[in-house]
Motif scaffolding. Structure first.
Motif, mmCIF file in Angstrom:
data_model
loop_
_atom_site.group_PDB
_atom_site.id
_atom_site.type_symbol
_atom_site.label_atom_id
_atom_site.label_comp_id
_atom_site.label_asym_id
_atom_site.label_seq_id
_atom_site.Cartn_x
_atom_site.Cartn_y
_atom_site.Cartn_z
ATOM 1 N N LYS A 1 81.932 34.341 58.035
ATOM 2 C CA LYS A 1 80.763 33.568 58.670
ATOM 3 C C LYS A 1 80.045 34.981 59.853
ATOM 4 O O LYS A 1 79.276 34.852 60.310
ATOM 5 C CB LYS A 1 81.648 32.743 59.912
ATOM 6 N N GLY A 2 80.626 35.650 59.162
ATOM 7 C CA GLY A 2 80.026 37.549 60.381
ATOM 8 C C GLY A 2 78.542 37.767 58.638
ATOM 9 O O GLY A 2 77.886 38.574 59.298
ATOM 10 N N LYS A 3 79.076 37.383 57.911
ATOM 11 C CA LYS A 3 77.801 37.709 56.842
ATOM 12 C C LYS A 3 76.629 36.762 56.432
ATOM 13 O O LYS A 3 75.765 37.527 55.887
ATOM 14 C CB LYS A 3 78.809 37.971 55.746
ATOM 15 N N SER A 4 76.303 35.416 57.297
ATOM 16 C CA SER A 4 75.613 34.725 55.828
ATOM 17 C C SER A 4 74.226 34.274 56.969
ATOM 18 O O SER A 4 74.092 33.207 56.792
ATOM 19 C CB SER A 4 76.352 33.243 55.835
ATOM 20 N N TYR A 5 74.499 35.035 58.159
ATOM 21 C CA TYR A 5 73.536 34.260 59.339
ATOM 22 C C TYR A 5 72.064 34.731 58.473
ATOM 23 O O TYR A 5 71.825 35.329 57.836
ATOM 24 C CB TYR A 5 72.976 34.820 60.216
ATOM 25 N N LYS B 1 78.315 35.551 50.414
ATOM 26 C CA LYS B 1 77.447 35.722 51.691
ATOM 27 C C LYS B 1 76.603 34.269 51.640
ATOM 28 O O LYS B 1 76.814 33.726 49.916
ATOM 29 C CB LYS B 1 76.277 36.297 51.659
ATOM 30 N N HIS B 2 76.505 33.349 51.689
ATOM 31 C CA HIS B 2 75.139 32.010 51.765
ATOM 32 C C HIS B 2 74.382 33.187 51.220
ATOM 33 O O HIS B 2 73.400 33.606 51.884
ATOM 34 C CB HIS B 2 75.817 31.328 52.866
ATOM 35 N N THR B 3 73.341 31.884 50.507
ATOM 36 C CA THR B 3 72.510 32.389 49.438
ATOM 37 C C THR B 3 71.111 32.053 50.819
ATOM 38 O O THR B 3 70.111 32.875 50.858
ATOM 39 C CB THR B 3 72.286 31.004 48.229
ATOM 40 N N GLY B 4 71.126 31.311 51.435
ATOM 41 C CA GLY B 4 70.214 31.287 53.269
ATOM 42 C C GLY B 4 70.014 32.294 53.756
ATOM 43 O O GLY B 4 68.319 32.565 54.486
ATOM 44 N N ALA B 5 71.105 33.076 53.299
ATOM 45 C CA ALA B 5 71.230 34.561 53.861
ATOM 46 C C ALA B 5 70.273 35.386 53.586
ATOM 47 O O ALA B 5 68.945 35.889 54.179
ATOM 48 C CB ALA B 5 72.000 35.476 54.245
ATOM 49 N N LEU B 6 69.666 35.209 52.006
ATOM 50 C CA LEU B 6 68.372 35.591 51.524
ATOM 51 C C LEU B 6 67.129 36.014 52.068
ATOM 52 O O LEU B 6 66.607 35.098 52.564
ATOM 53 C CB LEU B 6 68.248 35.718 50.285
#
Length: 282
Positions: free
Chosen positions: A171-175, A100-105
């Motif tokens: 792409k489904g995990k990182s918003y 996951k992109h860390t920006g999702a945290l």
């Protein structure tokens, strides 16, 4: 110990939970809950503190992600036998690794943003752990000594983006807000056996997920050792270990979330989270 970060988003300060459940400020002791603090030496220093001498923080303070400067957010997919079965997926023979992109945290009580046009947003309560020292090609027997502590992560997943569009799961995990984390980082000595914890998640007050880490296909120790064969894990990296059954995708027919829905979730000894789903502001 239960370590945390408190304050407005982007301006969090380090903190620790005292025996009475009060938040104590660590700003005068450490810079942040970062790589230096998470090292064995850093944690030993905190264990020697007199928490009663530290400033007490307002009980209504916002809690952020309990770890600062996360370099990598590694995820393990389909790691519970009963979750793989409910989604009609084969039981994996090796850990399924994705990012996951860390920006999702986001913080454990922050709102979750519903992406414009999203219709298949799903919930996933997960046990996560945080690396405390550089970890590369380690054995399973020594693997947990590289773990600084454990926390809760809600691995939110937009299933259309994840499964129906071309490309990888990321792409489904990182918003943004798709990885609420916390409320605390609980050190390994306090958690004990990570393979004997209960997990649960309620949606709008209804119990959807009930599970136990005893049903993990690959243990935390195995995951550390396995992942360290392919990447040099660094202090502050978060690894989340998969979800038990009860996700919306596994319902017949599938059930997904909408604006206004509220999730509440928890793990034995690691506290609870709560998020409300809000549409993205124009």
């Amino acid at each position: 110990m239960k370590l945390l970060r408190h304050g407005p988003a982007g301006a969090e300060k380090p903190g620790i939970l005292d025996a009475e459940g009060g938040v104590r400020d660590l700003s005068g002791i450490v810079r942040d809950i970062d790589a230096a603090t998470l090292s064995p030496e850093g944690l030993d220093r905190l264990r020697g503190l007199d928490l009663g001498s530290l400033p007490l923080v307002d009980e209504n303070v916002r809690l952020g992600v309990p770890v600062a400067h996360v370099g990598n957010l590694v995820c393990i997919g389909l790691n519970y036998t009963d979750h793989a079965e409910e989604t009609n997926a084969p039981i994996p023979s090796q850990p399924i690794i994705f990012n996951k992109h860390t920006g999702a945290l986001s913080g454990p009580f922050d709102d979750v943003i519903l992406p414009p046009g999203s219709t298949k947003l799903d919930w996933e309560v997960e046990l996560a752990f945080v690396i405390g020292r550089p970890c590369w090609h380690v054995s399973e027997e020594e693997a947990l000594s590289y773990v600084a502590g454990y926390t809760i992560l809600n691995d939110l997943s937009e299933r259309e983006y994840q499964l129906e569009w071309e490309g990888q799961w990321a792409k489904g995990k990182s918003y943004p807000t798709f990885a609420p984390c916390g409320p605390w980082l609980v050190t390994g000595d306090e958690v004990g056996d990570p393979q004997n914890l209960d997990l649960w998640l309620d949606l709008n007050g209804r119990r959807e997920q009930t599970g136990t880490t005893t049903r993990m296909i690959f243990t935390c120790a195995h995951i550390v050792a396995y992942a360290s064969r392919f990447m040099a894990l660094q202090p502050g990296d978060i690894i989340t270990t998969g979800t038990p059954p009860g996700v919306g995708l596994g319902r017949k027919p599938p059930v997904f979330m909408k604006a206004g829905d509220t999730m509440r979730l928890g793990i034995t000894g690691l506290g609870e989270q709560q998020q409300t789903l809000k549409p993205r502001a124009a």
